[in-house]
Design a protein around this motif. Structure first.
Motif, PDB file in Angstrom:
ATOM      1  N   VAL A 259      -1.863   0.448   1.977  1.00 19.88           N
ATOM      2  CA  VAL A 259      -0.724   0.421   1.061  1.00 19.88           C
ATOM      3  C   VAL A 259       0.231   1.662   1.488  1.00 19.88           C
ATOM      4  N   THR A 260       1.354   1.183   1.704  1.00 19.04           N
ATOM      5  CA  THR A 260       2.533   2.373   1.803  1.00 19.04           C
ATOM      6  C   THR A 260       3.460   2.317   0.697  1.00 19.04           C
ATOM      7  N   PRO A 261       4.175   3.414   0.682  1.00 16.38           N
ATOM      8  CA  PRO A 261       5.074   3.872  -0.533  1.00 16.38           C
ATOM      9  C   PRO A 261       5.666   2.220  -0.741  1.00 16.38           C
ATOM     10  N   ALA A 335       8.284 -10.447  12.804  1.00 13.59           N
ATOM     11  CA  ALA A 335       9.671  -9.981  13.171  1.00 13.59           C
ATOM     12  C   ALA A 335       9.372  -9.090  14.461  1.00 13.59           C
ATOM     13  N   ARG A 336       8.250  -8.578  14.875  1.00  9.81           N
ATOM     14  CA  ARG A 336       8.317  -7.413  15.829  1.00  9.81           C
ATOM     15  C   ARG A 336       7.989  -8.488  17.006  1.00  9.81           C
ATOM     16  N   GLU A 337       7.144  -9.644  16.834  1.00  8.47           N
ATOM     17  CA  GLU A 337       6.781 -10.615  18.114  1.00  8.47           C
ATOM     18  C   GLU A 337       7.793 -11.477  18.240  1.00  8.47           C
ATOM     19  N   VAL A 377      15.917   4.285   1.978  1.00  7.94           N
ATOM     20  CA  VAL A 377      14.734   5.063   1.555  1.00  7.94           C
ATOM     21  C   VAL A 377      14.598   5.640   2.698  1.00  7.94           C
ATOM     22  N   ALA A 378      14.657   7.113   2.013  1.00  4.21           N
ATOM     23  CA  ALA A 378      14.240   8.104   3.225  1.00  4.21           C
ATOM     24  C   ALA A 378      13.091   8.870   3.042  1.00  4.21           C
ATOM     25  N   LYS A 379      12.794   9.858   3.851  1.00  2.00           N
ATOM     26  CA  LYS A 379      11.564  10.347   3.994  1.00  2.00           C
ATOM     27  C   LYS A 379      11.142  11.227   2.673  1.00  2.00           C
ATOM     28  N   ALA A 380      10.064  11.317   2.054  1.00  2.00           N
ATOM     29  CA  ALA A 380       9.725  11.872   0.993  1.00  2.00           C
ATOM     30  C   ALA A 380       9.176  13.514   1.329  1.00  2.00           C
ATOM     31  N   ALA A 381       9.557  14.434   0.715  1.00  2.00           N
ATOM     32  CA  ALA A 381       9.264  15.766   1.124  1.00  2.00           C
ATOM     33  C   ALA A 381       8.864  16.360  -0.251  1.00  2.00           C
TER      34      ALA A 381
HETATM   35  N1  CAO Z   1       8.286   9.170   2.794  1.00  2.00           N
HETATM   36  C1  CAO Z   1       7.548   9.635   3.688  1.00  2.00           C
HETATM   37  N2  CAO Z   1       6.458   8.810   4.331  1.00  2.00           N
HETATM   38  C2  CAO Z   1       6.483   7.497   4.337  1.00  2.00           C
HETATM   39  C3  CAO Z   1       7.596   6.999   3.670  1.00  2.00           C
HETATM   40  C4  CAO Z   1       8.517   7.654   2.822  1.00  2.00           C
HETATM   41  N3  CAO Z   1       9.572   7.171   2.325  1.00  2.00           N
HETATM   42  N4  CAO Z   1       7.596   5.615   3.906  1.00  2.00           N
HETATM   43  C5  CAO Z   1       6.634   5.206   4.538  1.00  2.00           C
HETATM   44  N5  CAO Z   1       6.095   6.502   4.982  1.00  2.00           N
HETATM   45  C6  CAO Z   1       4.853   6.552   5.720  1.00  2.00           C
HETATM   46  C7  CAO Z   1       3.956   5.629   5.511  1.00  2.00           C
HETATM   47  O1  CAO Z   1       2.919   6.040   4.414  1.00  2.00           O
HETATM   48  C8  CAO Z   1       3.137   5.539   6.796  1.00  2.00           C
HETATM   49  O2  CAO Z   1       2.169   6.769   6.768  1.00  2.00           O
HETATM   50  P1  CAO Z   1       0.706   6.857   7.186  1.00  2.00           P
HETATM   51  O3  CAO Z   1       1.002   6.256   8.522  1.00  2.00           O
HETATM   52  O4  CAO Z   1       0.313   8.230   7.335  1.00  2.00           O
HETATM   53  O5  CAO Z   1       0.215   5.790   6.382  1.00  2.00           O
HETATM   54  C9  CAO Z   1       4.281   5.970   7.768  1.00  2.00           C
HETATM   55  O6  CAO Z   1       5.361   6.482   7.137  1.00  2.00           O
HETATM   56  C10 CAO Z   1       4.630   4.681   8.636  1.00  2.00           C
HETATM   57  O7  CAO Z   1       5.030   3.735   7.659  1.00  2.00           O
HETATM   58  P2  CAO Z   1       5.432   2.256   8.035  1.00  2.00           P
HETATM   59  O8  CAO Z   1       6.998   2.404   8.627  1.00  2.00           O
HETATM   60  O9  CAO Z   1       4.614   1.741   9.018  1.00  2.00           O
HETATM   61  O10 CAO Z   1       5.317   1.287   6.979  1.00  2.00           O
HETATM   62  P3  CAO Z   1       6.371   1.083   5.794  1.00  2.00           P
HETATM   63  O11 CAO Z   1       5.816  -0.006   4.958  1.00  2.00           O
HETATM   64  O12 CAO Z   1       6.739   2.313   5.174  1.00  2.00           O
HETATM   65  O13 CAO Z   1       7.568   0.246   6.309  1.00  2.00           O
HETATM   66  C11 CAO Z   1       8.647  -1.316   7.683  1.00  2.00           C
HETATM   67  C12 CAO Z   1       7.475  -1.144   6.890  1.00  2.00           C
HETATM   68  C13 CAO Z   1       8.305  -2.732   8.448  1.00  2.00           C
HETATM   69  C14 CAO Z   1       9.884  -1.368   6.753  1.00  2.00           C
HETATM   70  C15 CAO Z   1       9.003  -0.369   8.588  1.00  2.00           C
HETATM   71  O14 CAO Z   1       7.946  -0.107   9.668  1.00  2.00           O
HETATM   72  C16 CAO Z   1      10.218  -0.401   9.212  1.00  2.00           C
HETATM   73  O15 CAO Z   1      10.650  -1.253  10.121  1.00  2.00           O
HETATM   74  N6  CAO Z   1      11.144   0.646   9.093  1.00  2.00           N
HETATM   75  C17 CAO Z   1      12.567   0.507   9.745  1.00  2.00           C
HETATM   76  C18 CAO Z   1      13.734  -0.439   8.683  1.00  2.00           C
HETATM   77  C19 CAO Z   1      14.830  -0.157   9.470  1.00  2.00           C
HETATM   78  O16 CAO Z   1      15.117   0.055  10.674  1.00  2.00           O
HETATM   79  N7  CAO Z   1      15.985   0.303   8.674  1.00  2.00           N
HETATM   80  C20 CAO Z   1      17.390   0.602   8.974  1.00  2.00           C
HETATM   81  C21 CAO Z   1      18.098  -0.426   8.606  1.00  2.00           C
HETATM   82  S1  CAO Z   1      19.906   0.088   8.652  1.00  2.00           S
HETATM   83  O17 CAO Z   1      20.665  -0.223   7.282  1.00  2.00           O
END
Ligand code: CAO
Length: 432
Positions: A259-261, A335-337, A377-381
């Protein structure tokens, strides 16, 4: 009689000497009658020297920077057969070329090249105004014939940035290979200048992927059509993260699901959309009405090797956190495939773009119209948060809500994102 003639500088009026600023010929060049051979410049004017006969250049005896005066031999020319016959009585006419000289003298003050009298009818000219470009009259004429706007050539490769014929050719070549972005057509938005990057160093061109081309058009269209505002907020997700981690220990052991955030963020967005239904609406095409949707489909931006795609989780409000995780996993893998169907990407009501797994402290996402808002959504800190007495260490999640200001007022934008933050701060509220 020799069929080789000397090309000389004609009477250039009251000027003793002029500087050669451009030499357009080299030995072996085949020139037409009237073709520009070189350009000379004084303080007041630039002058082109046209060929008085057609033929093949044998020898060039001037170079850029040379000072020349009436009678200076600039080249020898082997006349072509037809010319020979025509010119048999008057082999070299440069010094009688008052008429030609008149044609080519350009008053810098006015910046207007006098064109040969018959040129306007012979050449279909474009509306392009090249009169003030730093280029010789012949080059400007050449550009006009091709419809090239010299003001778009930032700097020529001649002396002091002078635009040469070669620059015009490479500009036109580049323009032909660059498709104009369709949104510029008729929109009144000035086109970007076309730059030949190869003038400055080595380059390599690669075609954009189909996804990138489509996304680019869509984003540009949204950017141009929607008045957008981005509202920033931070959610305290310290407790949510503790819960998520505990959940993951159980889930990973039991079902191999992580489960991710994002699953919690989707839940919080859905709950806020129920409180503020205008975030689940679209503007009617005439801009007069709002179309409210009673279904809750959430688009998730997914980064793939071929570019950005937005698959849609249908009826997300009917799904539990774990079901949302499963839906996301399935859709992002597809999507990735590159296996997403068109139907997987249709029907979205609201989009979430999460870059938190990568990093960054905030960004301004572009609304995925006809939706009216998008959450970035950006990176939590970890941050020190003042509790009125002390600083507490809290895990803060940056949220960036961009909305279509035609539909969403600033106050509602702020209320909506604050509500999302409230749900994330205490996920128990999602049960209410
Ligand atoms: N803050 C801190 N850590 C985060 C976080 C956040 N906001 N969001 C996710 N993380 C962590 C997750 O918990 C995971 O950590 P662990 O590997 O330690 O468990 C890690 O980051 C990777 O997460 P993830 O990216 O694989 O999974 P997700 O559910 O957060 O996201 C998806 C899924 C498909 C949305 C993502 O992989 C993705 O493709 N993101 C890019 C989207 C994008 O390109 N947007 C730009 C559009 S331009 O407007």
């Amino acid at each position: 009689m020799s069929d080789i003639i000397e090309l000389k500088i004609p009477d250039i009026g009251n000027v003793a000497e002029v500087e050669v600023i451009e030499v357009s010929i080299q030995p072996g060049d085949v020139v037409e009658i009237e073709q520009s051979l070189l350009v000379m410049e004084t303080d007041k004017a630039s002058m082109e020297l046209p060929a008085i006969a057609a033929g093949t250049i044998q020898d060039v005896s001037v170079k850029v920077g040379d000072k020349v005066s009436e009678g200076t031999i600039i080249a020898t020319l082997l006349m072509s057969a037809a010319e020979e016959n025509d010119s048999s009585e008057e082999p070299v006419k440069i010094n009688e070329a008052d008429e030609s000289k008149e044609k080519v003298v350009t008053e810098k003050k006015q910046g207007v090249a006098a064109a040969p009298k018959n040129e306007a009818s012979a050449v279909e000219e474009t509306e392009v105004n090249n009169n003030t470009a730093h280029a010789a009259p012949g080059v400007r004429r050449f550009a006009r014939e091709l419809g090239a706007d010299l003001s778009q050539i930032q700097s020529g490769s001649g002396r002091k940035g002078r635009i040469l014929k070669a620059d015009v050719k490479s500009f036109v070549k580049q323009a032909l290979s660059t498709k104009k972005v369709s949104h510029n057509v008729g929109s009144g938005i000035p086109a970007l200048p076309v730059i030949d990057f190869s003038l400055f160093g080595e380059i390599e061109e690669k075609p954009l992927t189909k996804i990138k081309r489509l996304t680019g058009k869509r984003l540009s269209c949204n950017w141009l059509n929607l008045p957008m505002v981005t509202q920033h907020e931070e959610a305290d997700i310290t407790e949510m993260e503790a819960f998520r981690k505990a959940l993951n220990i159980e889930q990973v052991a039991a079902k191999q699901i992580k489960v991710t955030p994002l699953a919690f963020i989707i839940k919080a967005v859905l709950a806020a959309m129920k409180v503020y239904p205008q975030f689940n609406s679209s503007l009617s095409p005439d801009g007069e009405r709002l179309i409210y949707k009673k279904y809750f489909n959430i688009g998730i931006a997914v980064d793939t090797p071929n570019g950005l795609v937005v698959p849609v989780i249908k009826d997300a409000d009917q799904q539990s956190i774990l079901e949302l995780v499963d839906s996301m996993r399935t859709l992002s893998a597809k999507a990735r495939e590159g296996k997403l169907l068109a139907s997987d990407m249709q029907g979205g009501c609201f989009t979430i773009s999460s870059l938190g797994g990568i990093g960054g402290t905030g960004f301004t996402p572009i609304v995925n119209a006809p939706e009216v808002a998008i959450l970035g959504v950006a990176k939590a800190a970890m941050k020190p948060i003042w509790n009125g007495k002390d600083f507490d260490p809290k895990l803060m999640l940056p949220l960036d809500l961009t909305y279509d200001h035609r539909v969403i007022d600033g106050a509602d934008g702020a209320r909506f994102v604050v509500t999302i933050a409230k749900y994330l701060q205490d996920v128990r509220r999602l049960l209410l």
